[in-house]
Scaffold this active site. Structure first.
Site, short mmCIF file in Angstrom:
data_model
loop_
_atom_site.label_atom_id
_atom_site.label_comp_id
_atom_site.label_asym_id
_atom_site.label_seq_id
_atom_site.Cartn_x
_atom_site.Cartn_y
_atom_site.Cartn_z
N TYR A 198 108.28 -43.83 -30.03
CA TYR A 198 108.99 -44.35 -31.20
C TYR A 198 109.51 -43.19 -32.05
O TYR A 198 110.67 -43.18 -32.47
CB TYR A 198 108.02 -45.23 -32.01
CG TYR A 198 108.56 -45.74 -33.32
CD1 TYR A 198 109.46 -46.80 -33.37
CD2 TYR A 198 108.13 -45.19 -34.53
CE1 TYR A 198 109.92 -47.28 -34.58
CE2 TYR A 198 108.59 -45.67 -35.75
CZ TYR A 198 109.49 -46.72 -35.77
OH TYR A 198 109.95 -47.19 -36.96
N SER B 37 112.73 -43.04 -39.73
CA SER B 37 111.30 -43.13 -40.03
C SER B 37 110.71 -41.74 -40.22
O SER B 37 111.20 -40.76 -39.63
CB SER B 37 110.57 -43.83 -38.89
OG SER B 37 109.16 -43.72 -39.06
#
Lengths: 445, 266
Positions: B172, B159
């Site tokens: 995250y 990501s």
């Protein structure tokens, strides 16, 4: 997420909590929260059927998996978010088309079942529900219920045409129709007035699987009221495809950013006159692709924006054959006299109705659908007067198109509404399923 | 020409497809991004093994791809957080397709609730466990297969959040950042063995992760990710951003000096 939503007519607008499940299991969540819920496919119903401003709206577009196909019977099982366009895309190459094809391909099968939609073949093949074998419904209590003509029959009947108010349709099985060639052989006939159009319908409609007429609701003068262009066709066979000429690209394209003042009485009249004259008096055996024959407006992505911010109504009603002609004349005269007039209108003959579904719209008769720009309060009066003509003759309006009729009018139009309400209150006593349409028309007992 | 022949030639979708180029294993196959990736790889002529936690969902995705692409699609149950099971899982998949395994794509991930993860470490641990520990565990078992085979590709969907730690989702982000480094090291190790390792860094993609958080028109269609990965595998790329312009957005964000960055609210 809370967001403003409207139907294809862009009126009315409601603010709703929106969910978009991506897995089947996530579908239950909105039903567990407080307030009511309604499923929404691609929002192609015109009025307030596809959203719920006092609860949540569940977008079904991501639950669009094909599940099973049996080429020997044509039975296709898929999730409710699959669209008519996707079926055409993947099944025309395999030699199959949907049993009912509406006027836009951007329609989900869940919406098609909930509105019991019809297509140009209604006079031959009936509405969508007739071709559905069975479906699964997530009901108000969170149960997944299998519905067919043998199992949970009442829920089956109340869900076909039930505007999504009995539960969320998760998947369904329908029978596709085999074809030999990916095209339709179309005949065009110009009719100088309404009577000529109806005469042509009655003379030769049974020879065509698909039949529809564009009808002029503005021009034509005193003698040409309801002048029309009939477009009727049959699926091409292999041998026809080899000898017939393909269609020339026809069509008038409209810029999608057009400001609403472009639509006025003069331009509407000019467009309709042009449309009438650009069709030959008669043309035979024109080979046309499914998409261009069935979805002439899909080419212009957001054609609904043409009507500007205020939006538009699409008024669609059916009039039984008895006195239907006189009713059509009255409606056309009213439409012609009023304000900006109807931009696009369509006339078609229906075959027998769907006896299984108490809220299903089609019944034997003529159906007229006309786009009316939403300008001024006179428009609402006009549509109420159209309602009176329709009720008087024992006809009804199509709930999937409606944005403004009254609870009383709907009760006068749908004689089986009481039995539907009884089923609704039994399976959803707390009205966990509701939409703005349902509240406006008092369909939540 | 007969009608049937005409039908066949009228479109190449649904009935025609290139001969199989081998099998691709997709881990975490029930998400929208994974579905888009699977459809793209099926389109490129690969057979598929879809692995994920919920058998019913997997079967739905698989059935859909079989119908849309006429591809050979199998399913396997797989739990990213249950690292103990990974060795046996990999052995089972390899026993089924062995040297036909052309590549693997790790798509699973958990965004979690970043607000909650700030104070509830068990939730933070879950996020790290899925995104970093789970991914590196299953890739460890798969890497030795590819190393021995001497060909193939390993794709990890990381990501842009892993490119710089931010207050809004650093748990995250740190797990994805760890995954990006793991993939980088793996690429360095396997390059000489002829195995491609591709790191994919998506920006805003229109899925449940961004729905309601990011305006839908700013988020790319998941299909974009599928197509980009097929292309990057074909071109044997190392790192891609999807959509492409995120490379430049993240380049600017990484260049900001820390004394400036710590004052921002990105």
């Amino acid at each position: 997420m809370r967001t403003p939503l409207s139907g294809w007519g862009r009126y009315p607008v409601g603010i709703s909590e929106v969910h978009r499940p991506e897995r089947l299991g996530e579908l239950k969540v909105p039903l567990q929260s407080s307030g009511s819920a309604i499923a929404r496919g691609l929002g192609r119903s015109y009025g307030d059927a596809s959203f719920n401003s006092s609860g949540c709206t569940v977008l079904t577009e991501r639950l669009n998996r094909f599940l099973d196909f049996d080429p020997s019977t044509g039975a296709l099982e898929c999730e409710a978010g699959v669209t008519i366009g996707e079926i055409l895309e993947y099944f025309i190459p395999r030699g199959f088309v949907p049993p009912v094809i509406p006027g836009t391909k951007f329609v989900t099968l869940g919406g098609a079942l909930a509105c019991d939609i019809h297509g140009k073949n209604h006079h031959k093949d009936g509405s969508f529900g007739r071709h559905v074998i069975d479906f699964s419904l997530l009901t108000a209590d969170g149960e997944l219920v299998h519905c067919s003509r043998d199992e949970n029959v009442e829920l089956f009947r109340a869900t076909v045409g039930g505007m999504g108010l009995t539960g969320i349709i998760t998947q369904l099985r329908l029978r596709l129709i085999p074809i030999e060639d990916p095209r339709v052989v179309v005949d065009y006939d110009r009719a100088k007035d309404l009577d000529r159009a109806l005469e042509l319908f009655h003379e030769s409609d049974e020879r065509y699987k698909y039949s529809v007429a564009w009808i002029d609701c503005v021009g034509g003068g005193r003698r040409g009221l309801g002048r029309s262009v009939l477009m009727r066709g049959n699926p091409a066979t292999g041998s026809e495809a080899a000898v017939l000429r393909p269609e020339k690209r026809r069509g008038i394209s409209v810029p999608s950013t057009a400001p609403s003042f472009l639509l006025n009485r003069g331009s509407i009249r000019a467009f309709n006159g042009l449309y009438y004259r650009k069709h030959p008096r008669q043309a035979r055996g024109v080979l046309s692709g499914y998409e261009s024959f069935f979805f002439p407006l899909d080419g212009i992505r957001n054609w609904n924006r043409l009507y500007g911010r205020s939006g538009f109504f699409q008024y669609q009603a059916v009039l039984p054959y008895d006195d239907g002609r006189d009713g059509l004349v009255k409606m056309l005269e009213l439409l012609r006299k009023s304000g900006p007039g109807a931009f696009l209108a369509v006339l078609k003959r229906f075959g027998s109705g769907n006896p299984e579904a108490p809220l299903s719209f089609p019944m034997p008769g003529y159906t007229l659908a006309a786009d009316v720009p939403r300008r001024g309060s006179a428009v609402l009066d006009l549509l109420s007067r159209l309602d009176e003509i329709v009720i008087d003759l024992g006809g009804r309006v199509y709930l999937a198109k409606d944005a403004r009729t009254s609870p009383g009018a709907v009760r006068a139009m749908y004689p089986h509404l009481e039995s539907w309400l009884e089923i609704k209150s039994r399976f959803d006593p707390a009205n966990r399923l509701g939409s703005d349409l349902a509240r406006r028309l008092e369909l939540l007992p | 020409m007969t009608g049937q022949a005409k039908l066949r030639s009228s479109s190449d979708r649904g009935t025609q497809r290139a001969p199989s180029s081998g099998t691709v294993l997709i881990l975490g196959a029930t998400s929208q991004i994974a579905r888009a990736i699977a459809l793209s790889f099926a389109n490129a002529g690969y057979d598929l093994v879809l692995a994920g936690r919920t058998p019913d969902e997997l079967e739905r995705v698989a059935a859909d791809i079989r119908i849309r692409r006429a591809a050979d699609v199998r399913t396997e149950t797989f739990d990213a957080s249950d690292t103990e099971s990974h060795q046996e899982f990999v052995a089972r998949v390899l026993a089924d397709c062995g040297h036909a395994l052309a590549g693997v794509i790790v798509v699973f991930g958990l965004l979690g609730d970043s607000e909650r993860a700030r104070s509830d470490f068990s939730h933070a641990e879950e996020i790290i466990r899925i995104n970093y520990v789970g991914a590196s565990s299953v890739l460890t078992h798969l890497a030795s297969h590819f190393e021995q085979a001497g060909h193939g590709f390993i794709v990890g969907v990381s990501s842009v959040a892993g490119d710089r730690g931010r207050a809004s989702n650093y748990i995250y982000g740190s797990a994805k950042g760890g995954l990006s480094l793991f993939l980088q090291g793996l690429r360095n190790r396997l390059h000489s063995r002829g195995v491609q390792v591709l790191t994919v860094k998506p920006g805003f993609i229109d899925t449940r992760m961004t729905f309601g958080e990011v305006p839908t028109r700013l988020a790319a269609d998941p299909e974009v990710v599928g197509k980009a990965i097929v292309k990057a595998v074909k071109k044997r790329k190392d790192v891609i951003y999807v959509p492409w312009f995120w490379r430049y957005i993240m380049w600017v964000i990484r260049l900001l000096p820390e004394f400036v960055f710590k004052r921002t609210n990105l």
